[in-house]
Design an enzyme around this catalytic site. Structure first.
Site, PDB file in Angstrom:
ATOM      1  N   ARG A  57      30.100  21.804  38.386  1.00 50.60           N
ATOM      2  CA  ARG A  57      31.321  21.059  38.068  1.00 50.60           C
ATOM      3  C   ARG A  57      32.280  21.847  37.174  1.00 50.60           C
ATOM      4  O   ARG A  57      33.485  21.817  37.428  1.00 50.60           O
ATOM      5  CB  ARG A  57      30.994  19.685  37.501  1.00 50.60           C
ATOM      6  CG  ARG A  57      30.391  19.690  36.127  1.00 50.60           C
ATOM      7  CD  ARG A  57      29.990  18.287  35.757  1.00 50.60           C
ATOM      8  NE  ARG A  57      29.042  17.774  36.737  1.00 50.60           N
ATOM      9  CZ  ARG A  57      28.980  16.507  37.123  1.00 50.60           C
ATOM     10  NH1 ARG A  57      29.814  15.625  36.635  1.00 50.60           N
ATOM     11  NH2 ARG A  57      28.091  16.126  37.990  1.00 50.60           N
ATOM     12  N   THR A  58      31.790  22.530  36.172  1.00 49.98           N
ATOM     13  CA  THR A  58      32.718  23.244  35.292  1.00 49.98           C
ATOM     14  C   THR A  58      33.416  24.376  36.045  1.00 49.98           C
ATOM     15  O   THR A  58      34.631  24.554  35.950  1.00 49.98           O
ATOM     16  CB  THR A  58      31.990  23.799  34.057  1.00 49.98           C
ATOM     17  OG1 THR A  58      31.337  22.720  33.396  1.00 49.98           O
ATOM     18  CG2 THR A  58      32.939  24.450  33.093  1.00 49.98           C
ATOM     19  N   LYS A  85      22.079  44.000  37.966  1.00 46.63           N
ATOM     20  CA  LYS A  85      21.872  45.438  38.138  1.00 46.63           C
ATOM     21  C   LYS A  85      21.760  46.148  36.797  1.00 46.63           C
ATOM     22  O   LYS A  85      21.748  47.365  36.734  1.00 46.63           O
ATOM     23  CB  LYS A  85      23.036  46.063  38.919  1.00 46.63           C
ATOM     24  CG  LYS A  85      23.186  45.545  40.333  1.00 46.63           C
ATOM     25  CD  LYS A  85      24.416  46.172  40.987  1.00 46.63           C
ATOM     26  CE  LYS A  85      25.151  45.163  41.866  1.00 46.63           C
ATOM     27  NZ  LYS A  85      26.580  45.449  41.953  1.00 46.63           N
ATOM     28  N   ARG A 107      30.886  31.421  31.076  1.00 46.63           N
ATOM     29  CA  ARG A 107      29.758  30.578  30.672  1.00 46.63           C
ATOM     30  C   ARG A 107      28.542  31.488  30.564  1.00 46.63           C
ATOM     31  O   ARG A 107      28.295  32.319  31.451  1.00 46.63           O
ATOM     32  CB  ARG A 107      29.491  29.477  31.689  1.00 46.63           C
ATOM     33  CG  ARG A 107      28.120  28.839  31.436  1.00 46.63           C
ATOM     34  CD  ARG A 107      27.906  27.581  32.203  1.00 46.63           C
ATOM     35  NE  ARG A 107      28.760  26.514  31.682  1.00 46.63           N
ATOM     36  CZ  ARG A 107      28.597  25.236  32.009  1.00 46.63           C
ATOM     37  NH1 ARG A 107      27.648  24.872  32.843  1.00 46.63           N
ATOM     38  NH2 ARG A 107      29.404  24.322  31.509  1.00 46.63           N
TER      39      ARG A 107
END
Lengths: 310, 421
Positions: A57-58, A85, A107
């Site tokens: 949702r964010t 990586k 985030r």
């Protein structure tokens, strides 16, 4: 426009800045009701959603917000990013800077990761949630919802219930609502109420209250905000079982009846129905959970505009 | 090496010496303390300076073998003498760890070859520092260790730690513990308190240290072993050591400069140079450390010099390794922050460290190896990390203004560091 490069947390935002964001968000809400849901405000700007933690949702909300402002939005999630990586966060950020991104929404599971980035990038950094630290856009969209429903942000009793220890939503909302003079009641099992929580608010500490009793928190509340339970906490013995958790900290209609008659029920999502919130409450008349989602798009449009527009 | 250190204030609390005089050194050994004519010998003018027994940092990480990109025995030794230390004790958490005599031999040989400071290796308590079975402590002693520790990792198994305290007695070796209950500290990255909660970082409670100090003190009393607590960081831990000493138990303790200087507030900006283990604690804990250093509860200042490559320290706070460099700032921080009598300062930096570790003592007496730290207590200076001799740069003290400095370091009669104003 905000006189700052980044939006990292609510703690260091002033009330005027918060009000500017909320006012701007309200003016953008109308855009989402148009048949053609787009304005040219951020045409030619590049916004990168850099998500190191799972989020639907964010990330979607930021993507829609950017696109409704006509920005070019690029999503990078941890599964596709070069972090797997072995590239450091800092190199990732500098790479994005070198591609002339105007804004990076990040985030990350590590608290402070956005702050590290902000020191090193020319791009504006928006904290989309960092560990157990802050989730400022969630608190702003919650404030937007509360203000529209209650007409004010002061003199409210707001109960925030659940896993306070691990919740960035609880921290950001606590900072925001106490800044405006609302009484915040943080409530959870003692295992989920961290040491020093009573002192996290620098000013207006008298507006912060703690309790382990959900009945006390909900009593005469104007707003009840439920926090999501993370099931891995059981294996760490923060609480013994979902059953017992719901018994003491689940929001049932009986408990909700202790609040003011015009209470609003909030949840940052995604909900665990039957764990922290009963389905009849989540879908009931007091629930504003989906208003929060709508407000989220408008608030994020406002933040992107105020940071990189103009 | 021959040298005359002329006209300094010669201070050695262990030998009750405090007088302005000369120190005559021949072949790296102190031959005389006193005025007199000595011909054809180089002179070091110590007028206005303090001549002290060589300072000894009993808690450093030299990273060699295994992590030479962060530090080597040569660069760590250079940083040591630049900080006024003539000797260091090197913790065993190298790669591979110093848990057997071949590694000990290597460290001793490499130090002789490349380090301007003397290096006393510390052996691991347990094989591979795994906390499962005892390492070959006697064999390592033959190769040159001066103590044992699993530093960085505590010995969680009480029975095994009891055995270590018992077994080490036959060599008179100190058993040095990094006190941390790993169940309580699991996942923690800073002190648990208001700041960790506000910052959303997982905390390490004070209890993690205090519970293990408490357990260890009980085992030390039971076994009569020679027990040393590394880097005390909490008020209650200081009190526990104070009580044990009052009861006459054979225990000693050290504290680091950062634990008497900084609090957990230093983490506020997610600065990974404020991430160490034990973590920076509260202001009250800092006050307790200072009290302990003044009243004799804490025997030694040790830097816990922990170099890390910038590649690791630039990671997210959660992922960055614990530790900061400290050899070059320890003395300056002590003289600036602690307001100690000179005698106490020398006890903390030289006399007591020599007593804690198994080493042949040195000092200002005839026949001692000529290892001297020359201090200027009035020297104002600014620490510049870019001029550090360490191979790493992870310090929170860059740019700090300090008063008091080791302005020369003499090892075996040779001036290995000099910084005259």
């Amino acid at each position: 426009m905000l006189k700052r490069k980044d939006l990292l947390g609510i703690e260091d935002l002033s009330r005027d800045e918060i009000l500017e964001i909320l006012d701007t968000a309200e003016s953008f809400q109308e855009v989402s009701t148009r048949p053609i849901k787009k304005v040219p405000t951020l045409r030619g700007k590049t916004i990168i959603n850099l998500f190191f933690e799972a989020s639907t949702r964010t990330r979607t909300s930021f993507e829609i917000a950017g696109k409704r402002l006509s920005a070019d939005v690029v999503n990078i999630s941890s599964s596709t990013s070069s972090v797997s990586k072995g590239e450091t966060l800092i190199d990732t950020a500098r790479t994005l800077d070198a591609m002339a991104a105007d804004c990076v929404v990040i985030r990350h599971s590590a608290a402070g990761a956005p702050h590290t980035l902000a020191r090193l990038t020319k791009a504006s950094i928006v904290n989309g949630g960092d560990g157990a630290h802050e989730h400022p856009t969630q608190a702003l969209l919650d404030a937007c919802t509360i203000r529209q429903r209650k007409g004010r942000l002061n003199d409210l009793k707001v109960a925030i219930i659940g896993d306070v220890a691990h919740s960035r939503v609880a921290r950001s909302n606590t900072h925001l609502l106490t800044k405006f003079g609302s009484h915040v009641w943080l409530c959870g099992a003692p295992t989920l109420m961290p040491i020093g929580i009573e002192k996290i608010v620098c000013e207006n500490g008298e507006f912060l209250h703690l309790t382990n009793s959900m009945d006390e928190a909900v009593q005469d509340a104007d707003v009840v905000m439920m926090l999501r339970v993370q099931f891995e906490r059981m294996s760490e013995s923060f609480f013994p079982s979902v059953r017992e958790y719901f018994r003491y900290y689940g929001l049932t209609s009986d408990r909700a009846a202790r609040a003011k008659p015009d209470v609003i029920i909030m949840h940052p999502g995604p909900m665990n129905r039957g764990v922290e919130i009963a389905t009849d409450v989540a879908d009931g008349p007091y629930s504003v959970i989906f208003d929060q989602v709508s407000a989220g798009v408008a608030v994020r449009m406002a933040i992107l505009y105020l940071l990189v527009g103009g | 090496m021959d040298l005359v250190v002329k006209n300094g204030r010669v201070v050695d609390p262990a030998r009750k010496v405090d007088t302005v005089t000369d120190v005559v050194i021949r072949d790296g050994i102190i031959r005389a303390i006193g005025k007199g004519n000595v011909a054809d010998v180089p002179v070091f003018d110590a007028t206005g300076l303090i001549v002290a027994p060589g300072f000894f940092d009993i808690h450093v990480h030299l990273r060699e073998p295994g992590t030479e990109e962060a530090e080597t025995i040569a660069t760590g030794g250079a940083a040591a003498v630049a900080g006024g230390f003539t000797a260091v004790a090197a913790m065993p958490n190298t790669k591979p760890p110093n848990d057997n005599p071949s590694i000990t031999h290597y460290i001793v040989a490499e130090a002789r070859r490349s380090s301007p400071a003397r290096v006393f290796p510390i052996g691991a308590i347990t094989k591979e520092q795994k906390g499962e079975t005892l390492a070959e402590i006697g064999e390592m002693l033959e190769a040159g260790i001066a103590g044992i520790s699993d530093d960085g990792k505590p010995v969680m198994n009480s029975q095994l730690f009891r055995r270590a305290l018992e077994y080490a007695q036959m060599f008179d070796l100190p058993v040095i513990q990094h006190c941390e209950d790993l169940d309580l500290s699991k996942g923690g990255v800073m002190h648990e308190g208001m700041y960790s909660t506000r910052l959303g970082l997982k905390g390490i409670p004070s209890a993690a240290e205090e519970i293990m100090v408490s357990r260890d003190l009980i085992l030390a009393q039971m076994t009569r072993g020679k027990y040393h607590v590394a880097h005390l960081s909490t008020r209650r831990a200081v009190e526990l050591v104070r009580e044990a000493k009052a009861a006459g138990w054979k225990v000693s303790a050290e504290a680091t400069p950062h634990h008497f200087t900084l609090t957990d507030a230093a983490v506020a900006d997610y600065d990974t140079n404020a991430k160490m283990n034990p973590p920076l604690r509260s202001a009250d804990d800092v006050a307790a450390i200072v009290e302990g250093l003044k009243d004799g509860t804490i025997d030694a200042v040790a830097s816990d010099h922990a170099p890390h490559h910038i590649n690791l320290k630039m990671l997210e706070f959660d992922r960055a390794p614990f530790g900061i460099t400290g050899l070059e700032t320890a003395v300056g921080l002590a003289t600036t922050r602690l307001e100690l009598p000179l005698v106490r300062l020398i006890e903390l930096f030289s006399i007591n460290p020599q007593r804690i570790m198994k080493v042949k003592p040195w000092g200002l007496f005839e026949g001692s190896s000529a290892d001297l730290t020359i201090l200027d207590l009035n020297r104002s200076w600014t620490f510049d990390v870019n001029r550090s001799r360490s191979r790493s740069r992870n310090t929170p003290f860059h740019g700090w203004h300090l008063k008091g400095k080791a302005v020369a370091t003499i090892v075996g009669g040779k001036v290995v560091y000099e910084d005259r104003a």
